[in-house]
Design a protein around this motif. Structure first.
Motif, PDB file in Angstrom:
ATOM      1  N   VAL A 161     131.143 116.412  11.445  1.00 33.47           N
ATOM      2  CA  VAL A 161     130.755 117.674  12.053  1.00 33.47           C
ATOM      3  C   VAL A 161     132.036 118.459  12.295  1.00 33.47           C
ATOM      4  CG1 VAL A 161     129.676 118.815  14.016  1.00 33.47           C
ATOM      5  CG2 VAL A 161     128.716 116.672  13.144  1.00 33.47           C
ATOM      6  N   TYR A 162     132.058 119.674  11.811  1.00 35.33           N
ATOM      7  CA  TYR A 162     133.248 120.520  11.935  1.00 35.33           C
ATOM      8  C   TYR A 162     133.041 121.524  13.061  1.00 35.33           C
ATOM      9  CZ  TYR A 162     135.371 118.643   7.733  1.00 35.33           C
ATOM     10  OH  TYR A 162     135.955 117.806   6.811  1.00 35.33           O
ATOM     11  N   TYR A 163     134.032 121.603  13.936  1.00 32.54           N
ATOM     12  CA  TYR A 163     133.971 122.479  15.096  1.00 32.54           C
ATOM     13  C   TYR A 163     135.057 123.547  15.024  1.00 32.54           C
ATOM     14  CZ  TYR A 163     131.105 118.800  17.187  1.00 32.54           C
ATOM     15  OH  TYR A 163     130.119 117.875  17.446  1.00 32.54           O
ATOM     16  N   CYS A 164     134.687 124.740  15.378  1.00 33.14           N
ATOM     17  CA  CYS A 164     135.632 125.836  15.542  1.00 33.14           C
ATOM     18  C   CYS A 164     136.055 125.876  17.007  1.00 33.14           C
ATOM     19  CB  CYS A 164     134.942 127.135  15.136  1.00 33.14           C
ATOM     20  SG  CYS A 164     135.906 128.622  15.379  1.00 33.14           S
ATOM     21  N   ALA A 165     137.318 126.166  17.251  1.00 29.71           N
ATOM     22  CA  ALA A 165     137.814 126.203  18.622  1.00 29.71           C
ATOM     23  C   ALA A 165     138.772 127.372  18.799  1.00 29.71           C
ATOM     24  CB  ALA A 165     138.520 124.895  18.961  1.00 29.71           C
ATOM     25  N   ALA A 166     138.819 127.879  20.012  1.00 35.26           N
ATOM     26  CA  ALA A 166     139.726 128.984  20.338  1.00 35.26           C
ATOM     27  C   ALA A 166     140.534 128.626  21.573  1.00 35.26           C
ATOM     28  CB  ALA A 166     138.945 130.272  20.587  1.00 35.26           C
TER      29      ALA A 166
END
Length: 126
Positions: free
Chosen positions: A93-98
């Protein structure tokens, strides 16, 4: 607050390509870095790639260097991850983060990121 929504995951054969996208909304002016992380079943969440929100600095995990490319479009508040030559080990599962940025800011460390998307599944069949 910053809201992140990922898209573009799916099923692909080994050697194939996929492009992930992450749309940011809310207080995007506060973003310092955007990153992609991934988590496979039974494993820790691991760093994949990151890009400075302003500027050209990029960072990649050794496992994806030369195969993945991170990019951003500040006008559209999006970050992309072009994934080529995919392997079964890329399944996660690929997560985007800021990250708003803190001192010191550790690009590779998940806990230094302040906002996360819901994740998108990438499955690479061998």
């Amino acid at each position: 607050q910053v809201q992140l929504v990922e898209s573009g995951g799916g099923l692909v054969q080994a050697g194939g390509s996929l492009t992930l996208s992450c749309a940011a909304s809310g207080r995007t002016f506060s973003i310092y870095y955007m990153g992609w992380f991934r988590q496979a079943p039974g494993k820790e969440r691991e760093f994949v790639a990151a890009i400075r929100w302003s500027g050209i600095a990029t960072t990649y995990a050794d496992s994806v260097k030369g195969r993945f490319t991170i990019s951003r479009n500040n006008a559209k508040n999006t970050v992309g991850l072009q994934m080529n030559a995919l392997k079964a080990d890329d399944t996660a599962v690929y997560y985007c983060a800021a990250a708003n940025g803190r001192s010191p800011f550790r690009v590779l460390v998940a806990s230094d990121y302040d906002y996360w998307g819901q994740g998108t599944q990438v499955t690479v069949s061998s």
